[in-house]
Design an enzyme around this catalytic site. Structure first.
Site, PDB file in Angstrom:
ATOM      1  N   MET A 190      43.976 -24.318  -4.632  1.00 22.54           N
ATOM      2  CA  MET A 190      44.040 -25.488  -5.519  1.00 22.54           C
ATOM      3  C   MET A 190      45.414 -26.135  -5.451  1.00 22.54           C
ATOM      4  SD  MET A 190      42.319 -23.906  -8.902  1.00 22.54           S
ATOM      5  CE  MET A 190      40.752 -23.042  -8.832  1.00 22.54           C
ATOM      6  N   SER A 210      35.290 -14.096  -5.465  1.00 20.97           N
ATOM      7  CA  SER A 210      36.389 -15.070  -5.468  1.00 20.97           C
ATOM      8  C   SER A 210      37.652 -14.391  -5.972  1.00 20.97           C
ATOM      9  CB  SER A 210      36.051 -16.243  -6.390  1.00 20.97           C
ATOM     10  OG  SER A 210      37.244 -16.935  -6.715  1.00 20.97           O
ATOM     11  N   HIS A 233      37.991 -22.137   0.332  1.00 24.61           N
ATOM     12  CA  HIS A 233      37.508 -23.299  -0.419  1.00 24.61           C
ATOM     13  C   HIS A 233      38.720 -24.125  -0.834  1.00 24.61           C
ATOM     14  CE1 HIS A 233      35.482 -24.660  -4.474  1.00 24.61           C
ATOM     15  NE2 HIS A 233      35.660 -25.667  -3.649  1.00 24.61           N
ATOM     16  N   SER A 263      34.659 -13.835 -12.060  1.00 23.87           N
ATOM     17  CA  SER A 263      34.607 -12.879 -13.169  1.00 23.87           C
ATOM     18  C   SER A 263      33.452 -11.885 -13.026  1.00 23.87           C
ATOM     19  CB  SER A 263      34.519 -13.607 -14.518  1.00 23.87           C
ATOM     20  OG  SER A 263      34.182 -14.943 -14.372  1.00 23.87           O
ATOM     21  N   MET A 294      40.353 -26.902  -2.653  1.00 23.58           N
ATOM     22  CA  MET A 294      40.286 -27.920  -3.708  1.00 23.58           C
ATOM     23  C   MET A 294      41.590 -28.684  -3.627  1.00 23.58           C
ATOM     24  SD  MET A 294      38.499 -25.500  -6.537  1.00 23.58           S
ATOM     25  CE  MET A 294      38.848 -24.025  -5.596  1.00 23.58           C
ATOM     26  N   ASP A 309      28.980 -21.854  -6.714  1.00 25.20           N
ATOM     27  CA  ASP A 309      30.302 -21.395  -7.136  1.00 25.20           C
ATOM     28  C   ASP A 309      30.568 -21.847  -8.566  1.00 25.20           C
ATOM     29  OD1 ASP A 309      32.959 -20.715  -7.358  1.00 25.20           O
ATOM     30  OD2 ASP A 309      33.652 -21.964  -5.691  1.00 25.20           O
ATOM     31  N   MET A 366      29.088 -27.015  -6.265  1.00 27.74           N
ATOM     32  CA  MET A 366      29.856 -26.512  -7.416  1.00 27.74           C
ATOM     33  C   MET A 366      28.952 -26.501  -8.641  1.00 27.74           C
ATOM     34  SD  MET A 366      32.797 -25.527  -6.442  1.00 27.74           S
ATOM     35  CE  MET A 366      33.358 -25.089  -8.097  1.00 27.74           C
ATOM     36  N   ASP A 370      40.026 -19.423  -3.127  1.00 32.45           N
ATOM     37  CA  ASP A 370      40.121 -20.726  -3.789  1.00 32.45           C
ATOM     38  C   ASP A 370      41.539 -21.265  -3.734  1.00 32.45           C
ATOM     39  OD1 ASP A 370      37.483 -21.310  -4.899  1.00 32.45           O
ATOM     40  OD2 ASP A 370      37.767 -19.475  -6.066  1.00 32.45           O
TER      41      ASP A 370
HETATM   42  C1  DX5 Z   1      36.416 -22.664  -9.509  1.00 33.50           C
HETATM   43  C2  DX5 Z   1      36.442 -21.763  -8.295  1.00 33.50           C
HETATM   44  C3  DX5 Z   1      35.545 -20.576  -8.381  1.00 33.50           C
HETATM   45  C4  DX5 Z   1      35.815 -19.632  -9.499  1.00 33.50           C
HETATM   46  C5  DX5 Z   1      34.518 -18.973  -9.897  1.00 33.50           C
HETATM   47  O1  DX5 Z   1      37.089 -23.846  -9.219  1.00 33.50           O
HETATM   48  O2  DX5 Z   1      36.054 -22.497  -7.146  1.00 33.50           O
HETATM   49  O3  DX5 Z   1      35.476 -19.893  -7.158  1.00 33.50           O
HETATM   50  O4  DX5 Z   1      36.758 -18.664  -9.165  1.00 33.50           O
HETATM   51  O5  DX5 Z   1      34.776 -18.164 -10.992  1.00 33.50           O
HETATM   52  P1  DX5 Z   1      33.636 -17.604 -11.951  1.00 33.50           P
HETATM   53  O6  DX5 Z   1      32.671 -16.837 -11.113  1.00 33.50           O
HETATM   54  O7  DX5 Z   1      34.401 -16.754 -12.894  1.00 33.50           O
HETATM   55  O8  DX5 Z   1      32.978 -18.782 -12.616  1.00 33.50           O
HETATM   56 ZN    ZN Z   2      35.517 -21.638  -5.038  1.00 30.03          ZN
END
Ligand code: DX5
Ligand code: ZN
Length: 220
Positions: free
Chosen positions: A36, A7, A65, A197, A67, A174, A136, A34
């Site tokens: 948002m 990600s 993705h 991460s 959001m 995710d 999620m 991602d």
């Molecule tokens: C959260 C995102 C994820 C996020 C995951 O809303 O959709 O994709 O980047 O990050 P880690 O792997 O650090 O939890």
């Molecule tokens: Zn995501």
């Protein structure tokens, strides 16, 4: 079938192109993007211009993705910018089925995501029309959160339906996927692992190799 999907929310944006190139060299096939909107989730990440820009340099599969509330407003534009799949949140759509059809008609793979509080049963009847179900495993909105344990049963439930009905639907997870949780989600039936991460903290190539090895050991 099993894949690590890095990600880019966790990338160093100062070196985004370079890091994507490194991942590609390390054998990654699918990049998780991602988006948002600051409304469906509290945070704002990035949108079309970033995707359009990295598309020019990368042949990876772009797994977007969204959001975003009422994502039907943007489907065609994300496809134009280079998305290969679009995942929308069940909670963000008034008419999920019609949004899924819109994504399919736009020529890309169809994904549906559910938040931790949304049961698998809310979308189970649509699994056959999805290329991926994104469960999620943290509250969407931020990287670096802790895996929510109750997600494991949801992964199992979704995998059981996919098997029972003989579907090809991918089960993606995710949030909080790392050394401590990878085995749990794989054994529960997830096959696409989004990692922010886990991949971007430290050495990218070493991390990808480490997780690919773990996948092989756990699933063989
Ligand atoms: C959260 C995102 C994820 C996020 C995951 O809303 O959709 O994709 O980047 O990050 P880690 O792997 O650090 O939890
Ligand atoms: Zn995501």
């Amino acid at each position: 079938m099993y894949q690590v999907c890095p990600s880019i929310l966790a990338a160093d944006f100062n070196r985004l192109g370079e890091q994507i190139h490194t991942l590609e060299e390390a054998g990654i096939k699918m990049l998780h993007i991602d988006v948002m909107d600051g409304f469906f989730v509290p945070s704002i990440s990035f949108g079309m211009p970033v995707i359009e820009s990295i598309r020019k340099e990368s042949g990876l599969f772009f797994d977007c993705h969204l959001m975003v509330t009422a994502p039907e407003r943007y489907i065609e534009e994300f496809v134009r910018c280079g998305a290969d799949s679009i995942t929308v949140h069940a909670e963000a759509c008034e008419d999920l089925e019609s949004v899924m059809k819109q994504i399919r008609a736009a020529g890309v793979k169809v994904g549906v995501s559910i938040k931790p509080s949304t049961p698998v049963s809310a979308v189970a009847h649509l699994l056959k029309d999805m290329d991926l179900l994104l469960i999620m495993t943290v509250e969407p909105g931020f990287g670096g959160q802790k895996y929510i344990e109750s997600s494991t049963d949801k992964i199992r439930e979704a995998r059981a339906i996919v098997e029972k009905e003989g579907l090809k639907t991918n089960i993606q997870v995710d949030g909080g996927i790392n050394d401590a949780t990878i085995e749990t989600v794989l054994r529960a039936g997830a096959n696409l692992l989004v990692m922010g991460s886990g991949v971007f903290r430290g050495d990218l190539v070493e991390n990808v190799e480490k997780y690919n090895k773990r996948i092989q050991e756990i699933t063989e």
